[in-house]
Design a protein around this motif. Structure first.
Motif, PDB file in Angstrom:
ATOM      1  N   ARG A   1     -12.311  35.936 -16.784  1.00  0.00           N
ATOM      2  CA  ARG A   1     -13.358  36.948 -16.574  1.00  0.00           C
ATOM      3  C   ARG A   1     -12.769  38.344 -16.543  1.00  0.00           C
ATOM      4  N   THR A   2     -11.568  38.499 -15.991  1.00  0.00           N
ATOM      5  CA  THR A   2     -10.910  39.804 -16.022  1.00  0.00           C
ATOM      6  C   THR A   2     -10.769  40.279 -17.464  1.00  0.00           C
ATOM      7  N   ALA A   3     -10.297  39.396 -18.334  1.00  0.00           N
ATOM      8  CA  ALA A   3     -10.082  39.760 -19.743  1.00  0.00           C
ATOM      9  C   ALA A   3     -11.394  39.994 -20.482  1.00  0.00           C
ATOM     10  N   ILE A   4     -12.352  39.089 -20.340  1.00  0.00           N
ATOM     11  CA  ILE A   4     -13.575  39.205 -21.138  1.00  0.00           C
ATOM     12  C   ILE A   4     -14.440  40.378 -20.662  1.00  0.00           C
ATOM     13  N   PHE A   5     -14.446  40.654 -19.355  1.00  0.00           N
ATOM     14  CA  PHE A   5     -15.207  41.801 -18.864  1.00  0.00           C
ATOM     15  C   PHE A   5     -14.563  43.115 -19.306  1.00  0.00           C
ATOM     16  N   TYR A   6     -13.237  43.156 -19.312  1.00  0.00           N
ATOM     17  CA  TYR A   6     -12.554  44.362 -19.790  1.00  0.00           C
ATOM     18  C   TYR A   6     -12.836  44.567 -21.281  1.00  0.00           C
ATOM     19  N   ALA A   7     -12.777  43.496 -22.048  1.00  0.00           N
ATOM     20  CA  ALA A   7     -13.070  43.602 -23.482  1.00  0.00           C
ATOM     21  C   ALA A   7     -14.491  44.119 -23.698  1.00  0.00           C
ATOM     22  N   GLY A   8     -15.437  43.589 -22.928  1.00  0.00           N
ATOM     23  CA  GLY A   8     -16.830  44.036 -23.051  1.00  0.00           C
ATOM     24  C   GLY A   8     -17.014  45.479 -22.644  1.00  0.00           C
ATOM     25  N   SER A   9     -16.224  45.947 -21.693  1.00  0.00           N
ATOM     26  CA  SER A   9     -16.308  47.331 -21.235  1.00  0.00           C
ATOM     27  C   SER A   9     -15.639  48.291 -22.216  1.00  0.00           C
ATOM     28  N   LYS A  10     -14.466  47.923 -22.692  1.00  0.00           N
ATOM     29  CA  LYS A  10     -13.680  48.801 -23.565  1.00  0.00           C
ATOM     30  C   LYS A  10     -14.177  48.765 -25.010  1.00  0.00           C
TER      31      LYS A  10
END
Length: 160
Positions: free
Chosen positions: A76-85
């Motif tokens: 979730r850390t990775a996928i949420f960051y990807a979705g944000s960036k």
């Protein structure tokens, strides 16, 4: 009453050497991320790496907190960051590596239920499957062609 059978298909690789070179690169990024995890309470370290359709690689690792529900898993850390960036980028592939400081993990460790739900949201949003590779510290690597194999009865916005 009618019985309904649900099946999932996974592919199992014996070693990293059997994977395509681009997947090995992604898994190595997940392993590096795992080594940077903050897990002083569980001693269970997880790293995730995502390949986006813009060729960016995003990594994440689990971040624990003394107030356990306040922590966040690597996926979730990775996928949420990807979705944000990169909000318009699609996630093509995810690699996950998990290990324990208490004993060596030798079997593939899939995403937890909360992470499966979060990954499902992105897979549904982007309307394309996300390949997921997962492993322990060493040993076999499992591959799922889609999150739907890991969470076949998905809860999504259609039911809201």
């Amino acid at each position: 009453m009618k019985e309904v059978k649900i099946e999932s298909t996974l592919y199992l690789y014996d070693t990293l050497d059997e994977l395509p070179k681009d997947v090995v690169l992604l898994m190595n990024k997940a392993i590096e991320a795992r080594e940077r995890a903050y897990a002083p309470y569980s001693n269970f370290y997880v790293g995730a790496a995502l390949l986006l359709d813009n060729n960016k690689i995003i990594t994440g690792n689990n971040q624990e907190n003394a107030s356990y529900p306040s922590g966040l898993c690597a996926e979730r850390t990775a996928i949420f960051y990807a979705g944000s960036k990169y909000p318009n980028a699609k996630v093509i592939r995810m690699a996950i590596s998990a290990g324990s400081k208490n004993n060596q993990t030798t079997s593939p460790i899939p995403p937890c239920g909360s992470c499966r739900q979060a990954i499902a949201e992105y897979e549904i949003k982007q309307e394309t499957p996300i390949e997921i590779y997962f492993m322990g510290e060493v040993g076999k690597i499992a591959k799922s062609n889609s999150l739907a194999n890991l969470l076949p009865l998905v809860f999504d916005k259609k039911v809201l």
